[in-house]
Design a protein around this motif. Sequence first.
Motif, PDB file in Angstrom:
ATOM      1  N   TYR A  78       9.613  -2.382   4.106  1.00  0.00           N
ATOM      2  CA  TYR A  78       9.409  -3.487   5.048  1.00  0.00           C
ATOM      3  C   TYR A  78      10.721  -4.035   5.592  1.00  0.00           C
ATOM      4  CZ  TYR A  78       4.400  -3.879   3.991  1.00  0.00           C
ATOM      5  OH  TYR A  78       3.054  -3.642   3.881  1.00  0.00           O
ATOM      6  N   HIS A 126      11.038  -6.340  12.347  1.00  0.00           N
ATOM      7  CA  HIS A 126       9.574  -6.383  12.443  1.00  0.00           C
ATOM      8  C   HIS A 126       9.144  -7.746  12.966  1.00  0.00           C
ATOM      9  CE1 HIS A 126      10.998  -6.853   8.308  1.00  0.00           C
ATOM     10  NE2 HIS A 126       9.957  -7.610   8.002  1.00  0.00           N
ATOM     11  N   ASN A 142       5.729  -4.716  15.680  1.00  0.00           N
ATOM     12  CA  ASN A 142       5.720  -4.058  14.363  1.00  0.00           C
ATOM     13  C   ASN A 142       4.467  -3.208  14.157  1.00  0.00           C
ATOM     14  OD1 ASN A 142       3.564  -5.841  13.242  1.00  0.00           O
ATOM     15  ND2 ASN A 142       5.125  -7.429  13.392  1.00  0.00           N
ATOM     16  N   GLN A 202       4.588  -0.711  11.325  1.00  0.00           N
ATOM     17  CA  GLN A 202       4.401  -1.295   9.998  1.00  0.00           C
ATOM     18  C   GLN A 202       2.944  -1.640   9.743  1.00  0.00           C
ATOM     19  OE1 GLN A 202       6.871  -4.506   8.751  1.00  0.00           O
ATOM     20  NE2 GLN A 202       8.707  -3.236   8.573  1.00  0.00           N
ATOM     21  N   ASP A 243       5.264 -10.173   9.542  1.00  0.00           N
ATOM     22  CA  ASP A 243       6.330 -10.299  10.531  1.00  0.00           C
ATOM     23  C   ASP A 243       7.476 -11.153   9.999  1.00  0.00           C
ATOM     24  OD1 ASP A 243       4.402 -12.526  10.725  1.00  0.00           O
ATOM     25  OD2 ASP A 243       5.768 -13.275  12.264  1.00  0.00           O
ATOM     26  N   ASP A 273       0.044 -10.844  11.324  1.00  0.00           N
ATOM     27  CA  ASP A 273       1.166 -10.768  12.245  1.00  0.00           C
ATOM     28  C   ASP A 273       1.352 -12.153  12.872  1.00  0.00           C
ATOM     29  OD1 ASP A 273       3.251  -9.767  13.743  1.00  0.00           O
ATOM     30  OD2 ASP A 273       2.011  -8.505  15.055  1.00  0.00           O
TER      31      ASP A 273
END
Length: 792
Positions: free
Chosen positions: A96, A101, A106, A109, A409, A453
């Motif tokens: 991560y 990100h 992202n 991810q 995030d 997110d």
Amino acid sequence: MANEYTPLITTVTVGEVRRRYPHPHQIIRRFCTIALGSSLIALFIYFIISVVFAPPRSSHHSWPGHHKKHLTYEELQTILLDTPSPAKAAEWQQYYTAGPHLAGKNLSQAEWTRDRWEEWGVKSEIVAYDTYINYPVDHRLALLEKSKSDSADEGAWKVSFEATLEEDVLDEDPTTQLEDSIPTFHGYSASGNVTGSFVYVNYGTYFDYEDLLKANVSLEGKIAIARYGGIFRGLKVKRAQELGMIGCVLFTDPGDDGPMTEANGYDTYPNGPARHPSSVQRGSVQFLSVAPGDPTTPGYPSKPGVPRAPVDGAIPSIPSLPISFVEALPILKALNGLGPKAKDFGEYWTRNTGLGYKGVEYNVGPSPDNVVLNLWNEQEYTTTPQWDVIGIINGTIPDEVIVVGNHRDAWIAGGAGDPNSGSAALNEVIRSFGQALEKGWKPLRTIVFASWDGEEYGLVGSTEWVEEYLPWLSLASVTYLNVDVGARGPVFGASAAPLLHKLIYDVTAMVQSPNQTVKGQTVRDVWDGYISTMGSGSDFTAFQDYAGIPSVSFGFEGEAEDSPIYHYHSNYDSYHWMAEFGDPGFVYHKAMAQILGLSIAKLSETPLVALNATDYATALKEYIKKVEVKLASTHPEPSTEGDIFEFRARAVGTKVKGDPDIFGKYLARLYQSVGELKSAAIKLDAKAEKLAEKANEHIPWWKWISKLKLLHDIRATNTKYKKIERAFLYEPGLDSRHWFKHVVFAPGLWTGYAGAVFPGLVESIDSKNFERASEWVDIIDDCIKTATKTIE
């Protein structure tokens, strides 16, 4: 013709009765009818035997239909304690934190997270929202001075200092060396190019600005220089904007770092535990205490094609920038000798001032007209997808659901503490439940996992998801468990709805503390047991304050006196910092995964939901006392850090409406309603305890009516628990921020992070509107009575 003598009974000729099964299919059709009826009866008998009469296999498997699992509750607990691994947590951390990100950037991810969860047996998908956010384009901060009249270039402006607005690259920390690192900026900050004199405004609390106004310090048309801390950064900018200021610069004063500072002789990161001088705290300046989520879709999900509201009043209209304390020095020194000093305003201005050793005298200014700041902030605003990852383990009971979340995030490439220590812990929890699924386990209640997110911008991903699924959540959700910072220090902390206090105490007592100063001590043993009220600042907000779902947010995010300084929202919140300073060995990551896993298991597996109503009633009584103390104290003396900022972050009115003495007597009526609630709560908890005991007993098959009654009673009791928190929702919302629906919990209007109890009531008292405060007493009283009726 019929008359009164016509016989009432007469003989009627009818046709021949038709055979039900006429030849030649009479025998076949009769056989089919009998066979079908017999099959239905056999299926019903099989259902009764298998669902109601089957003996339980363990103390936690007596819920009907739940006995088919291949794991006992105790075996599940063992898996959740033994499976989490520090090495695996470090592996997830490395992934991560390997690159940027930022929210809305992202997707890879999100897909990776979904794929890992699927590998571990949890069906997962990505849910997208089209959200309004900003990305940095360019910025500048320069200190300008006009030449003196006796110089050759009289009247010309020169740059006396220009900030780099960057954090230093460190050879020891690979994260700081990335070419695609994210610039320093504020989420939801306004674009603008402003130049003007500047004023030091301390922490930028409501009272800090009031102190300046009372001292006749000119603010309009000036740029505010504020230090981070105490209240949410967006509210510092909000008040500056309301007072006519044209920009805001925020810096971190090392005085707020406690004893672990360079001034006290400690080396700075990466050579020591003190703050690196170039560390910058990025972050959102959305007006979080007004409403979280996408500012263009308040109260509804930001899906493609939905109408978009104006953002006025939701995000700033003046530009702002974050800077390091080393780049704040020339600006603060430029104010030396100008205007009042911090000490002239009292103790709240001088506490934790940590740059005196660097030559800062903490004068407030304003700077003279020939010494100004140029603040240029260029942001690209766009509507772009953000991606939540949602994983589900379906349970036996479809309308009792546990939701568990962490945001993915980060403002920087790293984010090892915030949020990816929580991400690593959540992954270990899901991997652990995957081990149980492989052994045939199925939960009693459905478990929903979420990787949100957009939390950093304003809790965007979680808020939009709650707004979209609100009807279902209102019907089904039992609790929400949140882990933001899972581990960055040795001190455990929690904030929670009172319904969940007992759960937290029980679970922390089951997990061994990584700090084994006394052999065998648990997390509960070394934790002071303090649980703060729910405010805002993380993804529990929409669940607790908007949907009325009891929530908890916990993690090892506290610092001891000798703890290394955490570089919040900085490039130095990196894997290297975590491995060397934050959690060497990643042992607290493991402990957090164990705590979270056991909490989920207890909530999803026990026949009676692990909530406690008496704790809620007890807490409400304490909250009323707190309001009474506030009402009676004309000059309160706050003592704790939290109390100080709560006291300094009040919008105090000047015109009194209503009689405070009459209101004080009216407020006391809440005690009676809370007393009635507590009586009902004690009975409910006692009944739940008895039902839990019965659920653990073996009921012979011939007492099937007793078992059905037990099933009904457990179901009804769980429904009561599920509805308690919803009873405290007030649909019109709080007075100046209608998105917030909860009458007991909300973020403080001018704190943002810290939780306020009875927010509508307290804000009315602060504004000295005792007429409106009386109306809020009625509203709260109605909610308490509704809660009482719900559980009686």
